[in-house]
Design a protein around this motif. Structure first.
Motif, short mmCIF file in Angstrom:
data_model
loop_
_atom_site.label_atom_id
_atom_site.label_comp_id
_atom_site.label_asym_id
_atom_site.label_seq_id
_atom_site.Cartn_x
_atom_site.Cartn_y
_atom_site.Cartn_z
N ARG A 116 -3.68 17.12 -1.14
CA ARG A 116 -4.61 16.26 -1.16
C ARG A 116 -3.95 14.83 -1.10
O ARG A 116 -2.67 14.72 -1.96
N TYR A 117 -4.33 13.78 -0.35
CA TYR A 117 -3.64 12.73 -0.01
C TYR A 117 -4.44 11.48 -0.91
O TYR A 117 -5.38 11.64 -0.86
N PHE A 118 -3.63 10.56 -1.29
CA PHE A 118 -4.13 9.56 -1.96
C PHE A 118 -3.22 8.13 -1.48
O PHE A 118 -2.30 7.88 -1.20
N THR A 129 0.71 -1.14 -0.13
CA THR A 129 0.11 -0.04 0.00
C THR A 129 0.98 1.45 -0.04
O THR A 129 1.84 1.32 0.74
N GLY A 130 0.67 2.28 -0.82
CA GLY A 130 1.35 3.48 -0.88
C GLY A 130 0.86 4.64 -0.56
O GLY A 130 -0.69 4.49 -0.36
N LEU A 131 1.49 5.80 -0.24
CA LEU A 131 0.68 6.84 0.33
C LEU A 131 1.19 7.99 -0.55
O LEU A 131 2.75 8.22 -0.72
N TYR A 132 0.59 8.78 -1.40
CA TYR A 132 1.04 10.02 -2.25
C TYR A 132 0.44 11.36 -1.84
O TYR A 132 -0.81 11.35 -1.10
N ALA A 133 0.94 12.46 -2.42
CA ALA A 133 0.29 13.81 -2.09
C ALA A 133 0.27 14.70 -3.22
O ALA A 133 1.46 14.63 -3.97
N LYS A 134 -0.88 15.38 -3.53
CA LYS A 134 -0.82 16.03 -4.73
C LYS A 134 -0.65 17.59 -4.08
O LYS A 134 -1.48 17.96 -3.60
N HIS A 135 0.16 18.56 -4.40
CA HIS A 135 0.39 19.85 -3.88
C HIS A 135 0.04 20.72 -5.03
O HIS A 135 0.65 20.79 -6.20
N ARG A 136 -0.87 21.71 -4.77
CA ARG A 136 -0.99 22.92 -5.60
C ARG A 136 -1.34 23.91 -4.81
O ARG A 136 -1.71 23.91 -3.68
N ASP A 177 -3.42 -1.48 -5.40
CA ASP A 177 -3.51 -2.43 -6.68
C ASP A 177 -3.03 -1.51 -7.61
O ASP A 177 -3.53 -1.57 -9.02
N GLY A 178 -1.89 -0.78 -7.34
CA GLY A 178 -1.27 0.16 -8.52
C GLY A 178 -1.85 1.43 -8.94
O GLY A 178 -1.30 2.12 -9.90
N GLU A 179 -3.12 1.41 -8.24
CA GLU A 179 -3.86 2.97 -8.67
C GLU A 179 -4.00 3.99 -7.66
O GLU A 179 -4.02 3.40 -6.34
N LEU A 180 -3.84 5.06 -7.92
CA LEU A 180 -4.03 6.13 -6.59
C LEU A 180 -5.61 6.46 -6.35
O LEU A 180 -6.56 6.54 -7.28
N VAL A 181 -6.09 6.34 -4.98
CA VAL A 181 -7.40 6.34 -4.83
C VAL A 181 -7.25 7.82 -3.94
O VAL A 181 -6.74 7.65 -2.73
N PRO A 182 -8.13 8.72 -4.04
CA PRO A 182 -8.22 9.70 -3.40
C PRO A 182 -8.85 9.45 -1.74
O PRO A 182 -9.60 8.63 -1.71
N ILE A 183 -8.47 10.14 -0.60
CA ILE A 183 -8.68 10.00 0.52
C ILE A 183 -9.82 11.09 0.64
O ILE A 183 -9.32 12.26 0.96
N LEU A 184 -10.97 10.76 1.09
CA LEU A 184 -11.94 11.78 1.10
C LEU A 184 -12.22 12.05 2.44
O LEU A 184 -13.03 13.27 2.99
N LEU A 220 -1.99 9.29 8.40
CA LEU A 220 -2.13 8.65 7.35
C LEU A 220 -0.84 7.61 7.05
O LEU A 220 -1.08 6.46 6.76
N GLN A 221 0.28 8.22 7.27
CA GLN A 221 1.74 7.48 7.14
C GLN A 221 1.57 6.27 8.02
O GLN A 221 2.03 5.24 7.89
N THR A 222 1.47 6.53 9.40
CA THR A 222 1.21 5.36 10.35
C THR A 222 0.33 4.35 9.99
O THR A 222 0.66 3.06 10.07
N LEU A 223 -0.96 4.64 9.57
CA LEU A 223 -1.82 3.67 9.20
C LEU A 223 -1.32 2.99 8.08
O LEU A 223 -1.66 1.73 7.89
#
Length: 233
Positions: free
Chosen positions: A173-175, A145-152, A179-186, A221-224
């Motif tokens: 925004r965090y994602f 499982t990965g964790l990514y962020a979009k900055h703007r 399974d290889g795809e980014l899913v927005p954390i709502l 989120l990083q901890t989870l």
């Protein structure tokens, strides 16, 4: 007196120019190194900061250009002058030809790292996410499982009508990568179920670390995500 002042100003300007010259040459040399392998990396467009009336700057780190690294295909370039404009989602470098900042071709760049160690990678657009722009996301955690962020950055909403202030406002925004795809954390709801971790154990770990979703969102989120990656399949 005026003559002495004039001479002092000229000497100061000359010394400053001389001090900056080697630094600019370093930028130029590193930029040329990238161009040798990828001449198409240069879009030919000078970078001009458009919103000069806004307080602050449109960049991820600071208004100062500094050294970072680029990955293009199988090529890795170190100590390249880089700056990341998150208003436009542009990567900026320093041109030796024009002696000024240039916009790099985002389609050629797979990954880049800035002076603070922040790493950005090109990703496919997540479903339902409108601010994908050129597709660069900050890589926070990798694994099952990965964790990514979009900055703007956007124009800050004015909170006072008495004194009109215009400035930049950064939005993150965090994602999850599932399974290889980014899913927005709502939001906070269903985080534990989505990651397949025990809600009880996760809350104990978060409490022990003193983390709250709204106050320490990234660390939370990083901890989870780390807990999810440590769960045995």
């Amino acid at each position: 007196m005026l003559k002495v002042l004039f001479v002092a100003i000229v000497l100061t300007a000359a010394l400053q120019a001389k001090a900056q010259e080697p630094f600019s040459k370093q930028y130029a040399d590193k930029y040329k190194e990238v161009l040798q392998f990828y001449p198409e990396i240069n879009t030919g467009t000078h970078y001009i900061e458009e919103n000069r009336s806004l307080e602050g700057h449109p960049f991820y780190l600071s208004a100062k250009i500094d050294f970072g690294s680029l990955t293009i295909g199988d090529f890795y370039f170190e100590n390249v002058p880089l700056q990341y404009d998150i208003w436009e989602d542009w990567i900026i470098s320093f041109s030796s030809v024009f002696n000024q900042r240039m916009i790099l071709n985002h389609q050629k760049i797979d990954r880049f790292k800035l002076i603070d160690g922040s790493t950005f990678v090109k990703r496919e657009q997540p479903d339902g996410f409108l601010f994908h722009a050129n597709g660069f996301y900050r890589e926070i955690v990798t694994g099952k499982t990965g964790l990514y962020a979009k900055h703007r950055k956007q124009k800050k909403q004015e909170s006072s009508t008495i004194e009109l202030k215009r400035s930049y406002d950064e939005v993150v925004r965090y994602f999850f990568e599932l399974d290889g795809e980014l899913v927005p954390i709502l939001g906070k709801r269903n985080l534990f179920e989505t990651l397949g971790i025990s809600k009880k154990q996760a809350k104990q770990e978060l409490k022990r670390a003193g983390l709250r979703y709204k106050k320490n969102k990234e660390a939370y989120l990083q901890t989870l995500v780390s807990m999810s990656n440590n769960v045995q399949p």
